[in-house]
Design an enzyme around this catalytic site. Sequence first.
Site, PDB file in Angstrom:
ATOM      1  N   GLU A 154       0.847  -1.195   0.000  1.00 39.89           N
ATOM      2  CA  GLU A 154       0.000   0.000   0.000  1.00 39.89           C
ATOM      3  C   GLU A 154       0.885   1.249   0.000  1.00 39.89           C
ATOM      4  OE1 GLU A 154      -3.290   0.383  -0.442  1.00 39.89           O
ATOM      5  OE2 GLU A 154      -2.536   2.411  -0.579  1.00 39.89           O
ATOM      6  N   ASN A 214       9.817   3.639  -0.457  1.00 38.50           N
ATOM      7  CA  ASN A 214       9.937   4.421   0.771  1.00 38.50           C
ATOM      8  C   ASN A 214      11.375   4.868   1.019  1.00 38.50           C
ATOM      9  OD1 ASN A 214       7.285   4.504   1.355  1.00 38.50           O
ATOM     10  ND2 ASN A 214       7.343   3.160   3.131  1.00 38.50           N
ATOM     11  N   CYS A 266       6.092   5.011   8.780  1.00 39.89           N
ATOM     12  CA  CYS A 266       6.654   4.170   7.709  1.00 39.89           C
ATOM     13  C   CYS A 266       8.146   4.398   7.454  1.00 39.89           C
ATOM     14  CB  CYS A 266       5.866   4.383   6.426  1.00 39.89           C
ATOM     15  SG  CYS A 266       4.201   3.709   6.548  1.00 39.89           S
TER      16      CYS A 266
END
Length: 436
Positions: A154, A214, A266
Amino acid sequence: MRVVMIGTGYVGLVSGACFSDFGHVVTCVDKDAEKIARLKQGIMPIYEPGLEALVATNVEEERLFFASTPEDTAAAVRAADAVFIAVGTPSRRGDGHADLTYVYAAAEEIAGLIDGFTVIVTKSTVPVGTGDEVEAIVRKARPDADFAVVSNPEFLREGAAISDFKRPDRVVVGTEDEQAKEVMRELYRPLFLNETPILFTERRTSELIKYAANAFLAMKITFINEMADLCEKVGADVQQVARGIGLDNRIGSKFLHAGPGYGGSCFPKDTLALVRTAEQAGAPVRLIETTVAVNDARKKAMAEKVKAAMGGDVAGKTIGVLGLTFKPNTDDMRDAPSLDIVPALQAMGATIQAFDPEDHEARKMLPSVEFKDGPYEAADGADALLILTEWDRFRALDLDRIKRLLKAPLVVDLRNIYNAADMTRRGFTYASVGRP
Ligand SMILES: NC(=O)c1ccc[n+]([C@@H]2O[C@H](COP(=O)([O-])OP(=O)(O)OC[C@H]3O[C@@H](n4cnc5c(N)ncnc54)[C@H](O)[C@@H]3O)[C@@H](O)[C@H]2O)c1
């Protein structure tokens, strides 16, 4: 399609609500029975713009359900075409690897319940190879079961989670199972109307895409933060540097805002987990190792920056702080820069009075802060105003009122939301990040 979300947190609840809004029948499950009980009353466990209304509509239309009891969970999983694992994968204490306890526990639970062909989808951010382990767990418990394990990371951002979920840049699906691909295509079909690219990859590749994305973004932020430090030394303006490089399409303008260092639920844990995975695989990622180290040091150094702006001593002084969450439009405090900066200032002898529009998590995590009801109350009687999170409502403060309320007209803006020349003209002493 019938869908079950195991884990009803930031990702599970938003994904579940959005899938139900696409027309699927979704049951969101959480082992936190209180969370589910409150959701059944329409009370959101998190602050996310638009979520409450989206949940209410889909509950009313009888497409969105909540379950915490074993019986309700079992019934939902048995009927499901797809069961998503959306539980947390925090940093494992001590070594920084992703803690997969919750993922594996969820896999065990699902294994006992599936009935007929079921796609088990890992939406949690998990290291390469986790899908193999989830598959082995389910296979061991149910040698005869008909299932496929798929990776579907996601990419939503808190604060813009619903629009990110409904209008993503891409959907990544890691599986080589044709039947599973069909289920995933059907689940995301409403997105193809706006031609969202769906990228099918092998499962391990999909797992790595999430960490690579990320890590790249964390690196980009850290890059501009280092440029900001350099700008301060050489008398350049980091905002113009960011604009000057961001207009180059190969670079892009996003994630080039200098600030106090990245935080959140995250980037810190995912960069660290990638470093560990890469070490273990014998292919160390030096750029990301450095990113992690630079960012950690930066968050710690920010208290020193505030101290310097306040004349080298904060002992006995009061600092009004605006914003504590790791970014605007969320209540999430996980690894927020404020958690480093505020205690460091307190340790130096400062008193902190703060305001954040969504402060209920912050209150738990920073109990010795004096919480105020608004930005002006936070400024009232303080020796300086410190902007830590760029909530929209801090962008247009009545500066004359702020100046009257402060003991000294000093603003330390770690998000660069004000114009330095304008602040000086208004009579403030103004310190920001990477700007003259
Ligand atoms: N938060 C984000 O912005 C974001 C974005 C992309 C990906 N992710 C990833 O998604 C995953 C979930 O993150 P989150 O922020 O939603 O976490 P969260 O902590 O908000 O939610 C996790 C939920 O799972 C529940 N849970 C744990 N084990 C369970 C079980 N066995 N059965 C039922 N419920 C269980 C917990 O009670 C909790 O409510 C993480 O891997 C994260 O890295 C998060």
